[in-house]
Write an enzyme that holds these catalytic residues in place. Structure first.
Site, PDB file in Angstrom:
ATOM      1  CB  THR A   1     -16.709  -0.474  -8.770  1.00 32.08           C
ATOM      2  OG1 THR A   1     -17.746   0.143  -8.788  1.00 32.08           O
ATOM      3  CG2 THR A   1     -16.216  -0.017 -10.034  1.00 32.08           C
ATOM      4  CG  ASP A   2     -22.270  -1.228  -8.403  1.00 33.14           C
ATOM      5  OD1 ASP A   2     -21.247  -0.166  -8.180  1.00 33.14           O
ATOM      6  OD2 ASP A   2     -23.190  -1.286  -7.683  1.00 33.14           O
ATOM      7  CD  GLU A   3     -19.509   4.533  -8.615  1.00 30.96           C
ATOM      8  OE1 GLU A   3     -18.934   5.211  -9.474  1.00 30.96           O
ATOM      9  OE2 GLU A   3     -19.513   4.341  -7.306  1.00 30.96           O
TER      10      GLU A   3
ATOM     11  CG  ASP B   1      -2.172   0.943   1.144  1.00 32.91           C
ATOM     12  OD1 ASP B   1      -3.308   0.407   0.936  1.00 32.91           O
ATOM     13  OD2 ASP B   1      -2.109   2.152   1.079  1.00 32.91           O
ATOM     14  CE  LYS B   2       1.584   7.539  -3.978  1.00 29.44           C
ATOM     15  NZ  LYS B   2       0.993   8.244  -5.192  1.00 29.44           N
TER      16      LYS B   2
ATOM     17  CD  GLU C   1      -6.190   8.017  -5.561  1.00 29.41           C
ATOM     18  OE1 GLU C   1      -7.057   8.615  -5.011  1.00 29.41           O
ATOM     19  OE2 GLU C   1      -5.198   8.230  -4.999  1.00 29.41           O
TER      20      GLU C   1
ATOM     21  CE  LYS D   1     -11.813  -0.453  -9.726  1.00 29.18           C
ATOM     22  NZ  LYS D   1     -10.588  -1.153  -8.951  1.00 29.18           N
TER      23      LYS D   1
ATOM     24  CE  LYS E   1     -14.907   6.854  -1.324  1.00 27.91           C
ATOM     25  NZ  LYS E   1     -14.212   5.314  -1.145  1.00 27.91           N
ATOM     26  CG  LEU E   2     -24.015   9.139   2.025  1.00 23.02           C
ATOM     27  CD1 LEU E   2     -24.410  10.414   1.493  1.00 23.02           C
ATOM     28  CD2 LEU E   2     -25.096   8.118   1.372  1.00 23.02           C
TER      29      LEU E   2
ATOM     30  CG  ASN F   1     -27.935   8.699  -2.098  1.00 21.19           C
ATOM     31  OD1 ASN F   1     -27.798   7.727  -1.957  1.00 21.19           O
ATOM     32  ND2 ASN F   1     -27.552   9.677  -3.139  1.00 21.19           N
TER      33      ASN F   1
ATOM     34  CG  ASP G   1     -27.096  15.866  -8.542  1.00 20.32           C
ATOM     35  OD1 ASP G   1     -26.377  15.019  -7.949  1.00 20.32           O
ATOM     36  OD2 ASP G   1     -27.930  15.204  -9.439  1.00 20.32           O
TER      37      ASP G   1
HETATM   38  P1  NAD Z   1      -9.719   3.054  -0.453  1.00 21.59           P
HETATM   39  O1  NAD Z   1      -9.709   4.268  -1.007  1.00 21.59           O
HETATM   40  O2  NAD Z   1     -10.438   2.985   0.913  1.00 21.59           O
HETATM   41  O3  NAD Z   1      -8.612   2.249  -0.281  1.00 21.59           O
HETATM   42  C1  NAD Z   1      -7.537   2.286  -1.458  1.00 21.59           C
HETATM   43  C2  NAD Z   1      -6.126   1.711  -1.028  1.00 21.59           C
HETATM   44  O4  NAD Z   1      -5.133   1.814  -1.896  1.00 21.59           O
HETATM   45  C3  NAD Z   1      -5.769   2.702   0.264  1.00 21.59           C
HETATM   46  O5  NAD Z   1      -5.129   2.022   1.192  1.00 21.59           O
HETATM   47  C4  NAD Z   1      -4.457   3.737  -0.662  1.00 21.59           C
HETATM   48  O6  NAD Z   1      -3.421   3.839   0.000  1.00 21.59           O
HETATM   49  C5  NAD Z   1      -4.267   2.409  -1.483  1.00 21.59           C
HETATM   50  N1  NAD Z   1      -3.665   3.013  -2.665  1.00 21.59           N
HETATM   51  C6  NAD Z   1      -3.884   4.016  -3.606  1.00 21.59           C
HETATM   52  N2  NAD Z   1      -3.126   4.485  -4.526  1.00 21.59           N
HETATM   53  C7  NAD Z   1      -2.057   3.551  -4.673  1.00 21.59           C
HETATM   54  C8  NAD Z   1      -0.818   3.505  -5.098  1.00 21.59           C
HETATM   55  N3  NAD Z   1      -0.592   3.920  -6.285  1.00 21.59           N
HETATM   56  N4  NAD Z   1      -0.175   2.256  -4.813  1.00 21.59           N
HETATM   57  C9  NAD Z   1      -0.435   1.621  -3.938  1.00 21.59           C
HETATM   58  N5  NAD Z   1      -1.533   1.528  -3.184  1.00 21.59           N
HETATM   59  C10 NAD Z   1      -2.511   2.757  -3.346  1.00 21.59           C
HETATM   60  O7  NAD Z   1     -10.838   2.191  -1.185  1.00 21.59           O
HETATM   61  P2  NAD Z   1     -12.049   0.988  -0.845  1.00 21.59           P
HETATM   62  O8  NAD Z   1     -13.174   1.622  -0.894  1.00 21.59           O
HETATM   63  O9  NAD Z   1     -11.292   0.069  -0.171  1.00 21.59           O
HETATM   64  O10 NAD Z   1     -11.874   0.414  -2.429  1.00 21.59           O
HETATM   65  C11 NAD Z   1     -10.726  -1.023  -2.597  1.00 21.59           C
HETATM   66  C12 NAD Z   1     -11.050  -1.339  -4.006  1.00 21.59           C
HETATM   67  O11 NAD Z   1     -12.585  -1.960  -4.049  1.00 21.59           O
HETATM   68  C13 NAD Z   1     -11.018  -0.291  -4.979  1.00 21.59           C
HETATM   69  O12 NAD Z   1     -10.457  -0.954  -6.096  1.00 21.59           O
HETATM   70  C14 NAD Z   1     -12.463   0.031  -5.613  1.00 21.59           C
HETATM   71  O13 NAD Z   1     -12.459   0.279  -6.828  1.00 21.59           O
HETATM   72  C15 NAD Z   1     -13.191  -1.228  -5.141  1.00 21.59           C
HETATM   73  N6  NAD Z   1     -14.633  -1.129  -4.777  1.00 21.59           N
HETATM   74  C16 NAD Z   1     -15.045  -0.220  -3.958  1.00 21.59           C
HETATM   75  C17 NAD Z   1     -16.294  -0.313  -3.362  1.00 21.59           C
HETATM   76  C18 NAD Z   1     -16.637   0.638  -2.275  1.00 21.59           C
HETATM   77  O14 NAD Z   1     -17.969   0.720  -1.949  1.00 21.59           O
HETATM   78  N7  NAD Z   1     -15.677   0.958  -1.476  1.00 21.59           N
HETATM   79  C19 NAD Z   1     -17.374  -1.105  -4.163  1.00 21.59           C
HETATM   80  C20 NAD Z   1     -16.939  -1.862  -4.983  1.00 21.59           C
HETATM   81  C21 NAD Z   1     -15.396  -1.874  -5.167  1.00 21.59           C
HETATM   82  O1  DAU Z   2     -21.004   1.260  -6.110  1.00 21.75           O
HETATM   83  C1  DAU Z   2     -19.514   1.263  -5.830  1.00 21.75           C
HETATM   84  C2  DAU Z   2     -18.928   2.514  -5.645  1.00 21.75           C
HETATM   85  O2  DAU Z   2     -19.458   2.984  -4.510  1.00 21.75           O
HETATM   86  C3  DAU Z   2     -17.441   2.168  -5.263  1.00 21.75           C
HETATM   87  O3  DAU Z   2     -16.911   1.761  -6.585  1.00 21.75           O
HETATM   88  C4  DAU Z   2     -16.790   3.592  -4.936  1.00 21.75           C
HETATM   89  O4  DAU Z   2     -15.261   3.344  -4.705  1.00 21.75           O
HETATM   90  C5  DAU Z   2     -17.323   3.777  -3.719  1.00 21.75           C
HETATM   91  O5  DAU Z   2     -16.886   5.475  -3.404  1.00 21.75           O
HETATM   92  C6  DAU Z   2     -18.961   4.077  -4.025  1.00 21.75           C
HETATM   93  O6  DAU Z   2     -19.073   5.343  -5.082  1.00 21.75           O
HETATM   94  P1  DAU Z   2     -20.460   6.309  -4.661  1.00 21.75           P
HETATM   95  O7  DAU Z   2     -20.237   7.367  -5.351  1.00 21.75           O
HETATM   96  O8  DAU Z   2     -21.763   5.700  -4.818  1.00 21.75           O
HETATM   97  O9  DAU Z   2     -20.112   6.530  -3.139  1.00 21.75           O
HETATM   98  P2  DAU Z   2     -20.396   7.742  -2.105  1.00 21.75           P
HETATM   99  O10 DAU Z   2     -20.282   7.370  -0.730  1.00 21.75           O
HETATM  100  O11 DAU Z   2     -19.427   8.849  -2.592  1.00 21.75           O
HETATM  101  O12 DAU Z   2     -21.827   8.241  -2.669  1.00 21.75           O
HETATM  102  C7  DAU Z   2     -23.131   7.520  -2.413  1.00 21.75           C
HETATM  103  C8  DAU Z   2     -24.103   8.253  -2.642  1.00 21.75           C
HETATM  104  O13 DAU Z   2     -24.447   9.514  -1.969  1.00 21.75           O
HETATM  105  C9  DAU Z   2     -23.932   8.900  -4.079  1.00 21.75           C
HETATM  106  O14 DAU Z   2     -25.372   8.912  -4.733  1.00 21.75           O
HETATM  107  C10 DAU Z   2     -23.597  10.343  -4.070  1.00 21.75           C
HETATM  108  C11 DAU Z   2     -24.408  10.720  -2.581  1.00 21.75           C
HETATM  109  N1  DAU Z   2     -23.574  11.763  -1.787  1.00 21.75           N
HETATM  110  C12 DAU Z   2     -22.376  11.493  -1.347  1.00 21.75           C
HETATM  111  C13 DAU Z   2     -21.537  12.361  -0.622  1.00 21.75           C
HETATM  112  C14 DAU Z   2     -20.264  12.130  -0.302  1.00 21.75           C
HETATM  113  C15 DAU Z   2     -24.269  12.908  -1.511  1.00 21.75           C
HETATM  114  O15 DAU Z   2     -25.264  13.147  -1.624  1.00 21.75           O
HETATM  115  N2  DAU Z   2     -23.596  13.561  -0.577  1.00 21.75           N
HETATM  116  C16 DAU Z   2     -22.294  13.358  -0.326  1.00 21.75           C
HETATM  117  O16 DAU Z   2     -21.631  14.406   0.482  1.00 21.75           O
END
Ligand code: NAD
Ligand code: DAU
Length: 350
Positions: A131-133, A34-35, A85, A160, A195-196, A255, A286
């Site tokens: 991710t589903d995105e 991890d970075k 990221e 992604k 995140k939300l 939301n 938005d």
């Molecule tokens: P996060 O942002 O919490 O963690 C990402 C980690 O990657 C951090 O520890 C960061 O330091 C490390 N990182 C970033 N850039 C790097 C680099 N250049 N080299 C080495 N390490 C690096 O992310 P998360 O929410 O835990 O998501 C993890 C994975 O799952 C991602 O690939 C994301 O796309 C995927 N994902 C996330 C969600 C979600 O809801 N959070 C859902 C579906 C998929």
């Molecule tokens: O669907 C999987 C994805 O879910 C992952 O791949 C991403 O890494 C993860 O960040 C997440 O993406 P979202 O954009 O869906 O998550 P976020 O928590 O940023 O936002 C969730 C919803 O809430 C989205 O519709 C935007 C809204 N939102 C978010 C923030 C941060 C707000 O209304 N206000 C806010 O301040």
């Protein structure tokens, strides 16, 4: 002893995956690369520091020479790639960083795995977490399946999607034994409070405005992070090479409805009068390119590999809120410094 490289293990989902693998598989050695960006935090893994089968490596997946050397040194048998990221809003502000880490970083890992394994792929596996995105947005009905066409709308989801294509191309072109999963929104402990869910828990706690994008009508499908980690375990061990698995909780929330539930639970836990925290709801501009609805069909994973979510959302959100309320120090630490600058840029200047 099998050697498995987990990237991004100091982040939200990665820390749960590392913990699961280190504790469940004492005969695997887990290397966490991890970075430590703003989103990576070794405090997420404090309980593992002295485990005999765990090693932390600080490094950047974008640094090709370093990655090649790391693979040569440790001779990994498998890779579970989560480093990325991950925040959509940050990708809108700075797309190139997402291309570098999510696309170039992934290709560096693919090259290193291919070079190390030299076309003798017996017992080897490269597992890419996506991710589903990448599927874009749904209307009022329907679900994303593994065959839904890619249609990303944000720089994050475009990066992604691109990395997913590279992973599959390395399977089709070089025979690399890959597997991919696409998961819906995760929630739970150790999620960075941009995140939300953790952002709003923290803001409610501090009586700060709750910035709801648009009308709050967007729908997300929420899965408890430990259920995602369990799915990753199952797919790593039993998934078919070249295959894709969708992971989701069948748990869709608009939301604004989710935010109201959080406000009610927080009022109860903080001893506030009913309706007090809802007054913090503030509608803001938005998100650009904001996808309306995500919903995952995880039938394939459930039917073929026997995984299913363990927690109902009502229980999961209570557990999650309890965790953040009793880990205020963790929250305070990650919301100081750089985070404050980000927060000001994202919300105050709107
Ligand atoms: P996060 O942002 O919490 O963690 C990402 C980690 O990657 C951090 O520890 C960061 O330091 C490390 N990182 C970033 N850039 C790097 C680099 N250049 N080299 C080495 N390490 C690096 O992310 P998360 O929410 O835990 O998501 C993890 C994975 O799952 C991602 O690939 C994301 O796309 C995927 N994902 C996330 C969600 C979600 O809801 N959070 C859902 C579906 C998929
Ligand atoms: O669907 C999987 C994805 O879910 C992952 O791949 C991403 O890494 C993860 O960040 C997440 O993406 P979202 O954009 O869906 O998550 P976020 O928590 O940023 O936002 C969730 C919803 O809430 C989205 O519709 C935007 C809204 N939102 C978010 C923030 C941060 C707000 O209304 N206000 C806010 O301040």
């Amino acid at each position: 002893m099998k050697k498995i490289l987990i990237t991004g293990g100091a982040g939200f989902i990665g820390s749960h995956v590392v913990r699961l693998f280190v504790n469940k598989y004492p005969d695997y050695h887990i290397y966490n690369l991890d970075k430590l960006t703003y989103a990576g935090n070794l405090a997420n893994l404090k309980d593992l520091e002295n485990k005999h089968n765990y090693t932390f490596v600080k490094g950047d997946i974008v640094d090709d020479g370093f990655i090649q050397q790391l693979f040569a040194q440790h001779q990994f048998d498998g890779v579970i790639h989560l480093a990325a990221e991950s925040h959509v809003d940050r990708s809108i502000a700075n797309p190139l960083e997402f291309v570098m880490t999510n696309v170039v970083g992934t290709v560096n890992l693919l090259n290193a795995a291919r070079h190390l394994w030299k076309d003798d792929y017996q017992g080897k596996r490269f597992y890419h977490i996506s991710t589903d995105e990448v599927y874009g947005t749904l209307g009022e009905s329907g679900f994303f399946t593994e065959t839904t066409a890619y249609d990303p709308h944000s720089p994050y989801s475009a990066s992604k999607a691109s990395s997913d294509h590279f992973v599959r191309a390395y399977h089709d072109t070089y025979g690399l034994p890959v597997v991919v999963s696409n998961c819906s929104n995760n929630y739970g402990s150790y999620q960075f409070p941009e995140k939300l869910i953790p952002l709003f828990i923290n803001n409610i706690r501090h009586n700060k405005p709750l910035p709801v994008y648009g009308k709050g009508e967007n729908v997300r499908d929420w899965l408890w992070v430990e259920d995602h980690a369990r799915a990753i375990d199952v797919i790593y061990h039993q998934g078919l090479n070249g295959d894709t698995y969708n992971i989701g909780g069948h748990n869709e929330w608009k939301n604004i409805d989710l935010i109201r539930v959080m406000c009610r639970v927080m009022d109860r836990k903080l001893g506030r009068p009913d309706g007090e925290s809802e007054k913090l709801i503030t509608y803001v501009k938005d998100r650009a390119g904001h996808d309306l609805r995500y919903a995952i069909d995880s039938t394939k994973l459930q039917r073929e590999l026997g995984w299913k979510p363990s927690l109902q959302f009502e229980e999961g959100i209570e557990k999650t809120i309890d965790w953040y309320l009793s880990n205020q120090e963790w929250l305070d630490n990650v919301t100081s410094g750089d985070y404050l600058k980000y927060y000001e840029q994202q919300y105050v200047t709107r």
